[in-house]
Design an enzyme around this catalytic site. Structure first.
Site, PDB file in Angstrom:
ATOM      1  N   ASP A 175       1.888  -5.528   7.754  1.00 42.02           N
ATOM      2  CA  ASP A 175       0.724  -4.647   7.684  1.00 42.02           C
ATOM      3  C   ASP A 175      -0.497  -5.531   7.461  1.00 42.02           C
ATOM      4  O   ASP A 175      -0.690  -6.083   6.373  1.00 42.02           O
ATOM      5  CB  ASP A 175       0.887  -3.643   6.538  1.00 42.02           C
ATOM      6  N   PHE A 213       0.854  -1.185   0.000  1.00 45.24           N
ATOM      7  CA  PHE A 213       0.000   0.000   0.000  1.00 45.24           C
ATOM      8  C   PHE A 213       0.894   1.241   0.000  1.00 45.24           C
ATOM      9  O   PHE A 213       1.938   1.263   0.656  1.00 45.24           O
ATOM     10  CB  PHE A 213      -0.902  -0.004   1.236  1.00 45.24           C
ATOM     11  N   ARG A 230     -12.332  -3.526  -7.272  1.00 44.14           N
ATOM     12  CA  ARG A 230     -12.182  -4.410  -6.108  1.00 44.14           C
ATOM     13  C   ARG A 230     -13.555  -4.674  -5.484  1.00 44.14           C
ATOM     14  O   ARG A 230     -14.330  -3.748  -5.245  1.00 44.14           O
ATOM     15  CB  ARG A 230     -11.269  -3.773  -5.068  1.00 44.14           C
ATOM     16  N   TYR A 275     -10.788   0.123  10.633  1.00 46.75           N
ATOM     17  CA  TYR A 275     -12.010   0.557   9.947  1.00 46.75           C
ATOM     18  C   TYR A 275     -12.379  -0.275   8.728  1.00 46.75           C
ATOM     19  O   TYR A 275     -13.420  -0.030   8.122  1.00 46.75           O
ATOM     20  CB  TYR A 275     -11.906   2.025   9.535  1.00 46.75           C
ATOM     21  N   LYS A 276     -11.599  -1.278   8.369  1.00 44.03           N
ATOM     22  CA  LYS A 276     -11.936  -2.098   7.208  1.00 44.03           C
ATOM     23  C   LYS A 276     -12.837  -3.246   7.656  1.00 44.03           C
ATOM     24  O   LYS A 276     -13.948  -3.019   8.116  1.00 44.03           O
ATOM     25  CB  LYS A 276     -10.659  -2.571   6.522  1.00 44.03           C
TER      26      LYS A 276
END
Length: 398
Positions: free
Chosen positions: A187, A115, A359, A212-213
């Site tokens: 990560d 990322f 995605r 938050y995912k």
């Protein structure tokens, strides 16, 4: 526990009638979240004010929530803390601390497919500590460790490619790091809550991730940090806030690190965000990570099968083997950003990543098989079967 396979529990989540297939960016909230936040504000904050830090356990919440999350991550208690910062800040803290554990080695190694924030932070840490930053492709990463690993201080990787969803085996990569004396930093942002990570069993050194995912902690939910117990007495963090002090209320002018995982804490924790994350974890823990993984895998397989049958204009960019994918599937579609917007107009939420990736993520507790079928039907309509989805003449794209 999960309901009958394929039925999901969408009634427990505030989806607004939309099909949420972007839980890898932001998971939907539980319907009871507003009541829980109101309870904390009215009964604790308003009623006891500053005393609530002590009387209602606010001060301990970063560690309490960390121990709850540890159960999903495959970690024993006392190794995960909600550090109270953004993912970027916690990742910086972890990378610098890891480099300090191998001060005699010059190289900070990171995957090119990471990322962007991971790449940015790694470059900053390398400049700060005068280390050599080596950015390698997925295969080059392993080759560098195997053949030049004696110079590597820290290797930074993710178990899920944020674009394609391709998995990297945490155990194998961590073992490779340890075989050459390097420290592993993971990560977990695209894995936590949807994939088993087994941090203790895999011998992971340090790991970070956002809340938050798939964890559903809400916009900007604070990040978590894992530090293996064997490293906690020697790890030296660059950000040393007063909540990481051995005696924070002594107000000493010199920093003395707290014992254990508390030394990773920095400033006053974002209490309401912590409450929201704590609230989000309960149904995930009730289901268990193995069941969550099985549900996400099942939904992903259904999606891929239907796309291959009904949407000839989409090309699978993720591995076809579901065991090699994380919680999301990536499709290669020309004009993916237009397709994303067209899907949203029809109540299906996904996200696009340049140049041509769409995605589609499967949050296990709030996604059903009917959601998947609806999404594929709308996708077929949007890109018009064989029509060029990049063209405004493609049916439904605008």
């Amino acid at each position: 526990m999960l309901d009958e396979p394929g039925t999901g529990r969408p009634a427990d989540y505030a989806t607004g009638g939309l099909v949420h297939l972007n839980g890898n960016s932001l998971g939907p909230p539980r319907r009871t979240l507003a009541a829980e936040l109101t309870r904390v504000v009215d009964e604790q904050w308003a009623h006891r004010q500053v005393r609530a830090w002590f009387q209602d356990g606010w001060l301990d919440l970063p560690r309490v929530v960390g121990d709850k999350l540890a159960r999903l991550l495959g970690a024993a208690p006392g190794q995960v803390v909600i550090a109270g910062e953004t993912t970027s800040t916690v990742l910086f803290n972890a990378m610098v601390a890891a480099c300090r554990l191998r001060a005699d080695r010059p190289v900070l190694l990171v995957e090119a497919e990471s990322f962007p924030t991971d790449l940015y932070i790694a470059a900053s840490v390398a400049r700060l500590l005068d280390r050599e930053l080596v950015v390698e492709t997925r295969d080059g990463f392993d080759h560098h460790l195997a053949h030049r690993g004696e110079d590597v201080a820290v290797a930074v990787a993710s178990p899920v490619d944020f674009r394609t969803g391709e998995r990297r085996d945490i155990g194998e990569t961590t073992a490779l790091c340890h075989s050459v004396g390097a420290v592993s930093v993971w990560d977990l942002s695209h894995a936590a809550g949807v994939l088993p990570t087994d941090l203790d069993a895999n011998g992971v050194d340090l790991a970070v991730g956002c809340g938050y995912k798939y964890l559903g902690g809400g916009p900007g939910a604070p990040a978590f940090l894992y530090v293996a117990e064997r490293l906690q007495s020697t790890v030296d963090f660059p950000l040393t806030g007063w909540h990481g002090h051995a005696d924070p209320f002594a107000m000493s002018g010199e920093f003395t690190a707290a014992d254990g995982i508390d030394r990773a804490r920095t400033g006053t924790p974002p209490l309401l965000s912590l409450v929201a994350l704590d609230h989000a974890l309960d149904p995930l823990l009730e289901a268990g990570i193995d069941a969550l993984r099985a549900r996400a895998r099942e939904l992903g397989e259904l999606f891929v099968e239907l796309v291959e049958r009904d949407v000839p204009g989409a090309v699978l960019a993720s591995p076809r083997d579901p065991d090699r994918r994380g919680g999301h599937v990536a499709l290669r579609i020309a004009g993916a950003d237009k397709v994303e917007r067209a899907l949203a107009e029809r109540g299906v939420l996904v996200d696009a990543r340049p140049p041509d990736l769409l995605r589609v993520a499967f949050a296990p507790l709030c996604t059903t098989r009917d959601d998947v079928r609806r999404a594929v039907a709308v996708l077929h309509d949007v890109i018009g079967g064989d029509a060029d989805p990049a063209s405004d003449a493609g049916r439904g794209v605008r």
